[in-house]
Write a protein that holds these residues in place. Structure first.
Motif, PDB file in Angstrom:
ATOM      1  N   ILE A  65       0.842  -1.201   0.000  1.00  0.00           N
ATOM      2  CA  ILE A  65       0.000   0.000   0.000  1.00  0.00           C
ATOM      3  C   ILE A  65       0.878   1.252   0.000  1.00  0.00           C
ATOM      4  CG2 ILE A  65      -1.653   1.316   1.391  1.00  0.00           C
ATOM      5  CD1 ILE A  65      -2.795  -1.502   2.187  1.00  0.00           C
ATOM      6  N   THR A 114       0.272   3.263  -3.620  1.00  0.00           N
ATOM      7  CA  THR A 114      -1.008   3.965  -3.492  1.00  0.00           C
ATOM      8  C   THR A 114      -0.895   5.396  -4.009  1.00  0.00           C
ATOM      9  OG1 THR A 114      -1.511   2.629  -1.572  1.00  0.00           O
ATOM     10  CG2 THR A 114      -2.822   4.613  -1.844  1.00  0.00           C
ATOM     11  N   LEU A 128       1.109   8.486  -2.419  1.00  0.00           N
ATOM     12  CA  LEU A 128       0.942   8.462  -0.957  1.00  0.00           C
ATOM     13  C   LEU A 128       2.205   8.942  -0.246  1.00  0.00           C
ATOM     14  CD1 LEU A 128      -0.958   7.650   1.390  1.00  0.00           C
ATOM     15  CD2 LEU A 128       0.114   5.410   1.332  1.00  0.00           C
ATOM     16  N   CYS A 151      -3.919   4.890   5.384  1.00  0.00           N
ATOM     17  CA  CYS A 151      -2.799   4.562   4.475  1.00  0.00           C
ATOM     18  C   CYS A 151      -1.515   5.247   4.949  1.00  0.00           C
ATOM     19  CB  CYS A 151      -3.119   5.016   3.053  1.00  0.00           C
ATOM     20  SG  CYS A 151      -4.410   4.077   2.283  1.00  0.00           S
TER      21      CYS A 151
END
Ligand code: ATP
Length: 673
Positions: free
Chosen positions: A57, A61, A86, A241
């Motif tokens: 992730i 992401t 991210l 996240c």
């Protein structure tokens, strides 16, 4: 196919975007759609996620902004990036439209003004028929020190704001059918705003713009979702996240040198940097140093387990204090003897960061490309990591110190010594001392025993070279090549490595030689004796304002080697050429007749007092050191820094410079005699 963790529609001023949090394809995970679902679907409900999934992730992401109806002549705003990774995201939170940022600037207009401008939700397909007034783009995403709303903003914000439709909401939920936003476990977060504000449908995204290879910029983006609940879910998903980015520090210890760089350390930290850490929710314990070696002693003597990193606001001297404190602490804890010249350093677990506020800042120039405090702070916040070499210096009496940037004997050592008595003149003392030393044109007799660096560990492996006996020790690089049975390019590469900048993810520094036993490496040694104006060992390029490329542009930060530059005695003009090239363009410095450059693993320098009445002074990282014979040995990737490394557009830079060179009046001055 990517997996959408969240999908909706948002507005930025008058523009409308499809908003997605998307986990991009990843080997072995995203190859089958079915597998994606089983892998990521539970994320919504989980309060803790396993480390593999968290890593996926974290690395893949993105927040995507897809303009709606762009094809129909509706131009997207240039203020909204097509995606924010991210890793670039610093903070996400819901804000009330009235809320001011921590710097006191408005992020958006008041609720009242906005309601006048905002139309009810309409079909996106009809947006292009609204004959919308597309204003010249404006920015609310400037550097912290600049106001966020400007005249253009005001203009843009008073125009019509297109909004999402019920139809588009349906589309969104269809394309992410497996999501159950409501089931997502909320994360408790102190955003500093009350409950009512948390339910706002306006979200503020703070992120890092990394488009420029050297200077990172903090940007802000205010978007509006359809409902308060959607905004709530969007923020919660992203916060979850963000919490999976394990490389990001949560708790730091900062040392601020109030005296560095003519006293700019405190204002830089308090006005520019502390707000950044607050915004990124990094907890920082700050110590203002009260004396030299305060930071070193504190790190060495105190327990620092609760910190994810130690940073300093200052120059190279402060960085050196942090290195010494941390390495000496690790050595003591590992029961190693620092006075043993063949000691192998153990890399400390704690990362070090440096916010440049000094007068030279060679370490920051060498590891980020420029001395910008905001760029360095952002690289600390986002948890960038760079493994760098460090060298130990031993004299006949034992350990002297660690060297991070440069050690010098001769000209530069003498400059440091002379400038000590002119401290009241500030940095100008170095220019004055340099001029004095240049006029003196002193040189020193020395013997050197140089062990060349394994450019590639496998090339030095005895079985690889097919010889068990060491190669002959010679006096020059050329003879070394001639004396060996191997005359192919691999050996030449060890002896005269290609000129290549150390880039981020550099192939030389990423070679894993940890499995190669150093005992198996063939000693490629050169013995030298001569009279030198200066002998310099460089662990970093040593770029600064006065030297665009540094004295050693091609030294690598983490390849287990450092550069040895020998400048033989010459007329003043010969040495002036060397100095000139260091200041302007040092990439071909070793082509000067009086200059030799070696990529070295270890060197022993023995001054000989035959003709010279007294030896030169030794300097290391700008400080005087003492010793007769000095041995310098590199320790591969002995420190972990909060830095990104330099992203060079090598060919582009070289071409630009070549063009410039042709036009330079002084180009003759750079060529070999
Ligand atoms: N409060 C203090 N008083 C006196 N000296 C200090 C103090 N804090 C740190 N020092 C010492 O000051 C020296 C120089 O500091 P620093 O490197 O931060 O700034 P600078 O010399 O301006 O920058 P640069 O080293 O990049 O030229 C360091 O070696 C450090 O040991």
């Amino acid at each position: 196919m990517p997996y959408n963790l969240y999908e909706s529609v948002c507005n930025y001023k008058k523009w409308q975007y499809k908003l997605q949090i998307c986990i991009e394809q990843h080997d072995g995970i995203d190859t089958e759609k079915q597998q994606q679902k089983t892998t990521f679907e539970p994320l919504i409900n989980e309060t803790s996620v396993d480390s593999t999934k968290a890593e996926i992730i974290a690395s893949s992401t993105k927040i995507l902004f897809l303009p709606i109806n762009q094809k129909s002549g509706y131009t997207a705003s240039s203020n909204v990036p097509s995606s924010i990774h991210l890793r670039q995201l610093i903070n996400i939170r819901q804000i009330k439209k009235k809320e001011k940022t921590k710097n006191g600037f408005l992020n958006s207009l008041s609720e009242k003004k906005r309601s006048k401008r905002t139309r009810p939700f309409v079909e996106p397909t009809t947006l292009h028929t609204q004959n919308a007034n597309v204003n010249k783009d404006s920015t609310d995403s400037l550097r912290l020190s600049m106001p966020i709303i400007n005249a253009e903003d005001q203009e843009a914000l008073t125009s019509i704001s297109p909004i999402l439709t019920d139809k588009s909401t349906e589309l969104s939920s269809e394309s992410a059918p497996s999501m159950s936003h409501r089931a997502f476990a909320p994360i408790e977060e102190d955003t500093g705003i009350d409950d009512q504000e948390q339910k706002s449908k306006t979200c503020l995204l703070t992120y890092t713009d990394t488009k420029s290879p050297f200077r990172w910029i903090l940007k802000r983006l205010v978007i509006e979702l359809k409902t308060n609940e959607e905004a709530d879910i969007f923020c919660m998903q992203l916060t979850k996240c963000l919490s999976m980015l394990k490389e990001r520090p949560k708790h730091l210890l900062a040392f601020v040198n109030p005296l560095c760089g003519k006293g700019k350390g405190r204002p830089i930290y308090e006005k520019k940097i502390r707000t950044l850490f607050d915004e990124a929710q990094v907890n920082v314990d700050t110590i203002y140093t009260e004396r030299a070696n305060h930071a070193r002693d504190y790190i060495r003597d105190e327990t620092l387990k609760k910190y994810d990193g130690i940073i300093c606001v200052g120059g190279d001297g402060m960085f050196s204090e942090l290195c010494h404190g941390l390495l000496l602490k690790t050595i003591t804890e590992s029961n190693l003897d620092i006075n043993e010249p063949r000691i192998n350093l153990i890399r400390p677990e704690t990362r070090i960061g440096i916010i440049p506020a000094g007068s030279t800042d060679a370490v920051v120039y060498g590891t980020t490309g420029m001395n910008d405090p905001i760029t360095s702070a952002l690289q600390i916040i986002t948890g960038e990591s760079l493994l760098i070499d460090l060298t130990t210096i031993h004299s006949e009496q034992g350990f002297v110190r660690f060297m991070a940037t440069m050690m010098a004997y001769g000209f530069f050592g003498d400059i440091i010594h002379s400038s000590e008595s002119w401290r009241c003149l500030g940095p100008f003392r170095y220019d004055l001392a340099g001029f004095k030393q240049f006029l003196r044109n002193k040189s020193y007799d020395c013997k050197l025993s140089i062990t060349l660096s394994p450019a590639d560990a496998s090339l030095h492996h005895s079985s690889e070279l097919g010889a068990s006996q060491p190669l002959q020790v010679t006096t020059t690089k050329q003879k070394l090549i001639q004396h060996t049975t191997r005359t192919d390019d691999t050996l030449k590469e060890i002896v005269s490595p290609r000129a290549q900048f150390c880039n981020r993810n550099c192939d030389k520094c990423s070679v894993d030689d940890s499995k190669t036993d150093p005992e198996f490496r063939l000693p490629l040694q050169i013995e030298k004796q001569g009279r030198y104006t200066t002998i310099n060992c460089l662990n970093m390029p040593c770029r600064c304002k006065k030297s665009k490329y540094g004295m050693s542009p091609f030294v690598h930060l983490g390849d287990g080697s450092f550069d040895l530059i020998l400048v033989e005695r010459s007329w003043r003009l010969g040495f002036l050429r060397f100095l000139w090239q260091v200041a302007s363009d040092s990439r071909q410095i070793d082509q000067l007749a009086n200059v030799e450059r070696y990529r070295v693993y270890e060197v022993l320098i023995k001054p000989e007092l035959i003709n010279s009445k007294q030896p030169s002074y030794w300097s290391c990282d700008g400080e005087l050191i003492s010793g007769n014979e000095i041995q310098i040995r590199v320790h591969r990737q002995a420190l972990n820094l909060f830095a990104r490394g330099i992203v060079f557009e090598q060919d582009e830079n070289i071409n630009k410079l070549k063009k410039a060179e042709k036009q330079t009046f002084f180009s003759w001055f750079r060529s070999k005699k």
